[in-house]
Design an enzyme around this catalytic site. Structure first.
Site, PDB file in Angstrom:
ATOM      1  N   LYS A 144      -0.726  -8.451  -0.943  1.00 45.08           N
ATOM      2  CA  LYS A 144      -0.458  -7.795  -2.225  1.00 45.08           C
ATOM      3  C   LYS A 144       0.347  -6.501  -2.005  1.00 45.08           C
ATOM      4  CE  LYS A 144      -3.382  -6.308  -6.086  1.00 45.08           C
ATOM      5  NZ  LYS A 144      -3.287  -4.860  -5.969  1.00 45.08           N
TER       6      LYS A 144
ATOM      7  N   GLY B  49       1.334  -2.673  -1.821  1.00 43.47           N
ATOM      8  CA  GLY B  49       0.607  -1.408  -1.642  1.00 43.47           C
ATOM      9  C   GLY B  49      -0.627  -1.454  -0.760  1.00 43.47           C
TER      10      GLY B  49
ATOM     11  N   LYS C 151       1.286  -3.340   4.313  1.00 42.48           N
ATOM     12  CA  LYS C 151       1.913  -4.398   5.125  1.00 42.48           C
ATOM     13  C   LYS C 151       2.916  -3.832   6.121  1.00 42.48           C
ATOM     14  CE  LYS C 151       3.641  -6.728   1.716  1.00 42.48           C
ATOM     15  NZ  LYS C 151       3.142  -5.938   0.576  1.00 42.48           N
ATOM     16  N   THR C 152       3.727  -2.878   5.664  1.00 43.20           N
ATOM     17  CA  THR C 152       4.783  -2.345   6.531  1.00 43.20           C
ATOM     18  C   THR C 152       4.188  -1.629   7.734  1.00 43.20           C
ATOM     19  OG1 THR C 152       6.288  -2.149   4.659  1.00 43.20           O
ATOM     20  CG2 THR C 152       6.825  -0.862   6.610  1.00 43.20           C
TER      21      THR C 152
ATOM     22  N   ASP D  82      11.450  -7.290   2.168  1.00 42.01           N
ATOM     23  CA  ASP D  82      10.991  -6.678   0.914  1.00 42.01           C
ATOM     24  C   ASP D  82      12.126  -5.830   0.348  1.00 42.01           C
ATOM     25  OD1 ASP D  82       9.786  -5.277  -1.108  1.00 42.01           O
ATOM     26  OD2 ASP D  82       7.987  -4.776   0.015  1.00 42.01           O
TER      27      ASP D  82
ATOM     28  N   GLU E  48     -11.013  -4.635  -2.117  1.00 38.15           N
ATOM     29  CA  GLU E  48     -11.160  -4.558  -3.569  1.00 38.15           C
ATOM     30  C   GLU E  48     -11.020  -5.965  -4.152  1.00 38.15           C
ATOM     31  OE1 GLU E  48      -8.385  -1.774  -5.233  1.00 38.15           O
ATOM     32  OE2 GLU E  48      -9.144  -0.110  -4.015  1.00 38.15           O
TER      33      GLU E  48
ATOM     34  N   ASN F 141      -7.382  -3.114   5.299  1.00 36.27           N
ATOM     35  CA  ASN F 141      -6.906  -1.733   5.457  1.00 36.27           C
ATOM     36  C   ASN F 141      -7.670  -0.793   4.520  1.00 36.27           C
ATOM     37  OD1 ASN F 141      -5.302   0.306   6.481  1.00 36.27           O
ATOM     38  ND2 ASN F 141      -3.522  -0.205   5.241  1.00 36.27           N
TER      39      ASN F 141
END
Length: 359
Positions: free
Chosen positions: A29, A31, A34-35, A58, A228, A255
Site C-alpha cells: 500500500k 506510504g 516500500k522505498t 513508482d 493497521e 514497518n
C-alpha cells in the site's frame, strides 16, 4: 497457527541466501515504507552479489530521496558503492517522449484509450530490454502502490490485446497505421509491418521475462505493510493476486511497529500499541509460513546511505526493544531517577515547612 519455535525466521536472510534470485519485487500500500525497504534490501544484496540494480517504477519517485542522490532512467552508480546501481522509470514521461507533440491526437488517442495500460506495457518492455542487455546479478523493483504493481504483472496480456486491436484497426483503416511509425522511431518506409514487429518484439520480451517472474528460483515478491486494518486487508489482497499470477511470495515486512510498552506513559500511545499488537497477531495467524520481519517506528526518517545502512541491522536480526534488551539496566535507571525526584520533593517540602515556622 504455528508456535513461535515453528515460525520461519523473522528476517530477510532467506532472500540473501537464495543465490539463484534474479528479480526481487517490493510492493504494498502507499506510504508504508516500500522505498526504504527496497533500498535497504538492495544494499544488503550488494554485500553478497556481484552487481545489483534497483529500479523505481513508482511515478512518485522516492529513490532519489532515500539515497539523497539524483537518479534518472539510466542506471547510475549509487554514491559510496562499487556494485549498486539505481534508476527511476516513469512510464508517462517516457511515453510522451516516444509519442512526440502530436502523437496522441485522433487515431492514436483512440488506440491508447481502447487498450488501457498499453503505454505502460510498452515503456516497461523497453526498460526490460535495456536491463537484459546489462549484466546485473539481481534486480530489485521498488514498485508503485498495489494496483499499479498488479498491472505491471498483467503486461503480457495487455500487449496481446494491443496486437489484436492493431490487426483489427489495420483491416479497418489500412494505410492510416503509417501515422504511428514515429511512435516507435522508425522511418515511414517500414510502415505498419515494422510497428507490428515492434509490438511483437515487446510481447516476446515481456513473455520471456514473465516466465522468469513465475519461477520461484528466479523471482520473489516482498510485501511491505504497517500493523493497521487497511494495510492488513491490502496485503491479503496482494498475496492472493500474486498467488493467482503464480508469483512466489514468502516475505512480509511489517514497518512502523511501536515498542517499549512498559515505558510508554501516553494513553494514546498505549492504545496504539494494543491496536498494533492485535493486527500483528493476525499477520502471524494468516501467514504462519512466511518470514515476517518487524521494523521499529523511528522518530526520524531513514534518509541517506549511512542511515539506511544503520537501519539495515533490523532486517537481519529481530528487533528487541531496550526494555527487553536490558530490562534490569532500564529499571535501575528508572529507580535512580525516581530516587532523585523523591530527594528533590523532600528538600522542597522541608523548605516549605521551615518557611511556615518563620511566619
Amino acid at each position: 497457527m504455528a508456535s513461535n519455535q515453528d515460525l520461519p525466521e523473522g528476517t530477510v536472510q532467506n532472500i540473501l541466501d537464495q543465490e539463484s534470485l534474479k528479480w526481487v519485487f517490493v510492493g504494498g500500500k502507499g506510504g508504508v515504507g516500500k522505498t526504504t525497504c527496497s533500498s535497504i534490501l538492495s544494499i544488503l544484496l550488494s554485500r553478497v552479489r556481484h552487481s545489483v540494480l534497483i529500479i523505481s517504477t513508482d511515478p512518485a519517485h522516492n529513490l532519489s530521496d532515500a539515497f539523497q542522490q539524483r537518479f534518472t532512467k539510466t542506471p547510475t552508480l549509487v554514491n559510496g558503492f562499487t556494485n549498486l546501481y539505481a534508476m527511476e522509470v516513469d512510464p508517462n514521461v517516457e511515453n510522451e517522449e516516444m509519442l512526440g507533440s502530436e502523437g496522441m491526437d485522433g487515431f492514436l488517442s483512440d488506440l491508447a484509450n481502447a487498450i488501457p495500460g498499453i503505454d505502460e506495457a510498452m515503456s516497461f518492455s523497453e526498460m526490460l530490454k535495456l536491463v537484459q542487455t546489462m549484466d546485473y546479478s539481481v534486480i530489485v523493483f521498488d514498485t508503485a502502490p498495489t494496483g499499479h504493481t498488479l498491472r505491471l504483472l498483467q503486461f503480457p496480456s495487455t500487449l496481446e490485446k494491443g496486437l489484436a486491436k492493431m490487426m483489427t484497426l489495420r483491416n479497418k483503416f489500412g494505410g492510416m497505421l503509417s501515422q504511428m511509425t514515429h511512435l516507435f522511431g522508425v522511418s515511414d518506409d517500414f510502415g505498419e509491418g515494422a510497428i507490428l514487429g515492434k509490438l511483437e518484439g515487446m510481447k516476446d520480451v515481456i513473455e520471456r521475462v514473465n516466465k522468469q517472474f513465475k519461477d520461484p528460483d528466479l523471482t520473489t515478491f516482498v510485501c511491505v505493510c504497517i500493523p493497521e486494518f487497511l494495510s492488513l486487508y491490502e496485503t491479503e489482497r496482494l498475496v492472493q493476486e500474486l498467488t493467482n499470477f503464480e508469483i512466489d511470495t514468502h516475505n512480509i515486512i511489517i514497518n512502523q511497529v511501536l515498542h517499549d510498552e512498559e515505558d510508554a506513559e501516553s494513553k494514546l500511545l498505549k492504545a496504539r500499541m494494543r491496536m498494533q499488537k492485535k493486527y500483528i497477531d493476525q499477520f502471524y495467524m494468516l501467514y504462519d509460513d512466511f518470514h515476517i520481519t518487524k521494523l521499529p517506528l523511528l522518530p526520524d526518517e531513514v534518509c541517506g546511505v549511512e542511515a539506511l545502512k544503520s537501519f539495515s541491522c533490523n532486517f537481519l536480526s529481530p528487533y528487541e526493544s531496550p526494555i527487553i534488551r536490558g530490562k534490569e539496566e532500564v529499571l535501575e535507571q528508572r529507580v535512580s531517577t525516581l530516587r532523585e525526584q523523591l530527594k528533590d520533593a523532600e528538600a522542597e517540602l522541608e523548605r516549605q515547612r521551615k518557611g511556615k515556622q518563620k511566619i
